[in-house]
Design a protein around this motif. Structure first.
Motif, PDB file in Angstrom:
ATOM      1  N   ASP A 123      62.740  35.659  61.264  1.00  0.00           N
ATOM      2  CA  ASP A 123      61.892  34.672  60.598  1.00  0.00           C
ATOM      3  C   ASP A 123      62.443  34.461  59.199  1.00  0.00           C
ATOM      4  OD1 ASP A 123      60.014  33.230  59.241  1.00  0.00           O
ATOM      5  OD2 ASP A 123      58.291  34.394  59.916  1.00  0.00           O
ATOM      6  N   SER A 149      58.495  23.906  55.324  1.00  0.00           N
ATOM      7  CA  SER A 149      57.293  24.125  54.517  1.00  0.00           C
ATOM      8  C   SER A 149      57.595  24.636  53.119  1.00  0.00           C
ATOM      9  CB  SER A 149      56.379  25.138  55.216  1.00  0.00           C
ATOM     10  OG  SER A 149      55.813  24.578  56.369  1.00  0.00           O
ATOM     11  N   LYS A 150      58.347  25.730  53.048  1.00  0.00           N
ATOM     12  CA  LYS A 150      58.563  26.386  51.749  1.00  0.00           C
ATOM     13  C   LYS A 150      59.764  25.772  51.042  1.00  0.00           C
ATOM     14  CE  LYS A 150      55.693  29.216  53.873  1.00  0.00           C
ATOM     15  NZ  LYS A 150      54.324  29.579  53.610  1.00  0.00           N
ATOM     16  N   ASN A 157      57.234  38.042  53.606  1.00  0.00           N
ATOM     17  CA  ASN A 157      55.824  37.869  53.278  1.00  0.00           C
ATOM     18  C   ASN A 157      55.106  39.098  53.847  1.00  0.00           C
ATOM     19  OD1 ASN A 157      53.210  37.029  52.922  1.00  0.00           O
ATOM     20  ND2 ASN A 157      53.288  35.390  54.448  1.00  0.00           N
ATOM     21  N   SER A 160      61.858  26.581  58.589  1.00  0.00           N
ATOM     22  CA  SER A 160      60.776  25.642  58.323  1.00  0.00           C
ATOM     23  C   SER A 160      61.090  24.791  57.108  1.00  0.00           C
ATOM     24  CB  SER A 160      59.509  26.450  58.069  1.00  0.00           C
ATOM     25  OG  SER A 160      58.490  25.622  57.598  1.00  0.00           O
ATOM     26  N   ARG A 172      53.911  19.997  58.612  1.00  0.00           N
ATOM     27  CA  ARG A 172      54.036  20.840  59.802  1.00  0.00           C
ATOM     28  C   ARG A 172      55.358  20.592  60.532  1.00  0.00           C
ATOM     29  NH1 ARG A 172      52.887  24.149  58.613  1.00  0.00           N
ATOM     30  NH2 ARG A 172      52.358  25.256  60.498  1.00  0.00           N
ATOM     31  N   GLY A 215      57.082  26.433  61.111  1.00  0.00           N
ATOM     32  CA  GLY A 215      57.643  27.695  61.596  1.00  0.00           C
ATOM     33  C   GLY A 215      56.662  28.357  62.557  1.00  0.00           C
ATOM     34  N   ALA A 216      55.364  28.072  62.366  1.00  0.00           N
ATOM     35  CA  ALA A 216      54.326  28.725  63.167  1.00  0.00           C
ATOM     36  C   ALA A 216      54.500  28.454  64.660  1.00  0.00           C
ATOM     37  CB  ALA A 216      52.945  28.268  62.695  1.00  0.00           C
ATOM     38  N   TYR A 225      61.707  31.720  54.422  1.00  0.00           N
ATOM     39  CA  TYR A 225      61.870  31.761  52.952  1.00  0.00           C
ATOM     40  C   TYR A 225      63.337  31.849  52.547  1.00  0.00           C
ATOM     41  CZ  TYR A 225      56.843  32.700  52.831  1.00  0.00           C
ATOM     42  OH  TYR A 225      55.473  32.606  52.975  1.00  0.00           O
TER      43      TYR A 225
HETATM   44  N1  PLP Z   1      56.646  32.960  58.622  1.00  0.00           N
HETATM   45  C1  PLP Z   1      56.192  33.463  57.469  1.00  0.00           C
HETATM   46  C2  PLP Z   1      56.668  34.799  57.047  1.00  0.00           C
HETATM   47  C3  PLP Z   1      55.273  32.755  56.687  1.00  0.00           C
HETATM   48  O1  PLP Z   1      54.833  33.289  55.549  1.00  0.00           O
HETATM   49  C4  PLP Z   1      54.839  31.489  57.146  1.00  0.00           C
HETATM   50  C5  PLP Z   1      53.836  30.732  56.363  1.00  0.00           C
HETATM   51  O2  PLP Z   1      53.241  31.193  55.432  1.00  0.00           O
HETATM   52  C6  PLP Z   1      55.357  30.996  58.344  1.00  0.00           C
HETATM   53  C7  PLP Z   1      56.255  31.749  59.070  1.00  0.00           C
HETATM   54  C8  PLP Z   1      54.929  29.674  58.934  1.00  0.00           C
HETATM   55  O3  PLP Z   1      55.245  28.626  58.107  1.00  0.00           O
HETATM   56  P1  PLP Z   1      54.969  27.113  58.528  1.00  0.00           P
HETATM   57  O4  PLP Z   1      54.289  27.109  59.834  1.00  0.00           O
HETATM   58  O5  PLP Z   1      54.157  26.504  57.439  1.00  0.00           O
HETATM   59  O6  PLP Z   1      56.318  26.490  58.601  1.00  0.00           O
END
Ligand code: PLP
Length: 368
Positions: free
Chosen positions: A181, A213-214, A153, A211, A222, A78-79, A184
């Protein structure tokens, strides 16, 4: 300051799932590695079959029909989706409304683009919802984009359907782009996910970040994605080509397996819900702590202002006294002061030990 080794640290500061990536994803990738074909550059926007699978998943999650050819881009977490979206949209001098407290990357990435972050507060008294009157008062002729993050977050808060509808109306009235974003989105315990991009008139002004990731415990792979109007996605793809060339091949194969072989997240969500319920009750039972009940993500954001210490000082003392780590609320913006972020993406046993240690240490924490 003298360095001391702590061998029994309980880490509640970490922002990632404690689960490993599910076995079925690992098995699929092992087969892909044996195959040997997935060792080359990939298309800049990601493998076409992954983009098609994403379009199906996006439809299931949001009800939206997106074109996998032009309205979806696969990213490096997501970054990087956040970064290319912000770089694509924000010009020097533009203002971007950013949540405070909020994920620190927003502010830094807006600054990297030459933009000006303008903070809107998310306050406990308001259930960590954006305040419409405040948002309205912060919009100027230079406002370009509004960043929303739900589930959020660091608070775990989610934007209610009513607030989301009012924000959508405001964005249209004041001609703002929205960066949603939603990384989550799969971790919601009360209520269901609803995408702001799916509200009438919103798709063309919303870039949604997501993403693996979560959702699939895949932080280290990534892999993320974004969807939205074709002109912005196209700019993001161009930026991605100049910054990264393309997303990683095997991680895309892992993502494809996640989407096409199972997509089951119920067990993980049930476990997070169980931990949330326990932790919120346990923290509210600690003298001086006040903890709201977050509806999503895997964070609690208890209020510790009764102790009369800055959140940074409180965290430092807590670490020394209990070997429990947490993040000061002020790390996420000034409105986060007076709070701690604790993650419950750790075992129930660790959470229980952490709370026991905190209870035992509290009497000496302020005076000590
Ligand atoms: N956005 C939020 C609110 C997050 O907390 C995070 C990671 O902690 C991300 C984006 C980015 O996640 P990633 O790059 O691991 O997919």
């Amino acid at each position: 300051m003298q360095r001391t080794e702590m061998t029994d640290v309980i880490r509640l500061e970490v922002g990632e799932p404690d689960f490993n990536t599910p076995d079925y994803i690992l098995e699929a990738v092992k087969a892909d590695l044996d195959d040997g074909r997935y060792t080359h550059y990939t298309p800049v926007a990601g493998y076409p079959d992954l983009r098609r699978a994403l379009a199906v998943a996006i439809h299931d999650d949001t009800g939206l029909t997106v074109d996998p050819e032009g309205e979806v881009v696969v990213t490096v977490g997501g970054a990087s989706a956040l970064y290319t979206a912000i770089m694509a949209v924000v010009d020097p001098g533009d203002e971007v409304l950013v949540p405070d407290p909020g994920y620190p990357q927003y502010t830094q990435q807006v600054l990297l683009a030459g933009g000006t972050p303008v903070f809107y507060g998310l306050r406990e008294a308001n259930g960590f919802q954006p305040d419409l009157a405040e948002l309205r008062s912060l919009i100027t002729a230079r406002s370009k984009m509004l960043i929303l993050n739900s589930p959020h977050n660091p608070t775990g808060g989610t934007i209610s359907n009513e607030t989301q509808a009012s924000i959508a109306a405001l964005a249209q009235e004041r001609d703002l782009l929205v960066l949603a974003d939603d990384v989550y989105h799969a971790l919601m315990y009360d209520g269901a996910y609803r995408s702001i991009a799916a509200l009438p008139g919103m798709f063309e002004r919303t870039v949604t970040i997501n993403s693996f990731s979560k959702t699939y415990a895949m932080t280290g792979w990534r892999l993320g994605y974004a969807f939205g109007p074709q002109p912005i996605i196209w700019e993001m793809v161009k930026l991605q080509s100049f910054i990264l060339s393309c997303p990683t091949s095997v991680s895309q194969r892992a993502a494809l397996a996640a989407l096409t072989q199972s997509r089951a997240t119920e067990e993980m969500v049930a476990e997070y819900r169980r931990r949330r319920d326990w932790l919120v009750a346990a923290l509210n039972d600690l003298p001086g702590f006040r903890c709201h009940r977050p509806a999503g993500a895997f964070y609690v954001f208890p209020n510790i202002s009764a102790f009369g210490l800055s959140s940074e000082e409180f965290c430092a003392r807590l670490l020394q006294a209990t070997h429990v780590t947490s993040v000061p609320g002020s790390a996420f913006g000034p409105t986060g002061e007076g709070h701690l972020r604790m993650s419950y993406a750790t075992s129930m046993e660790s959470l229980q030990t952490a709370v026991e240690r905190i209870r035992a240490a509290l009497p000496g924490l302020v005076s000590g």
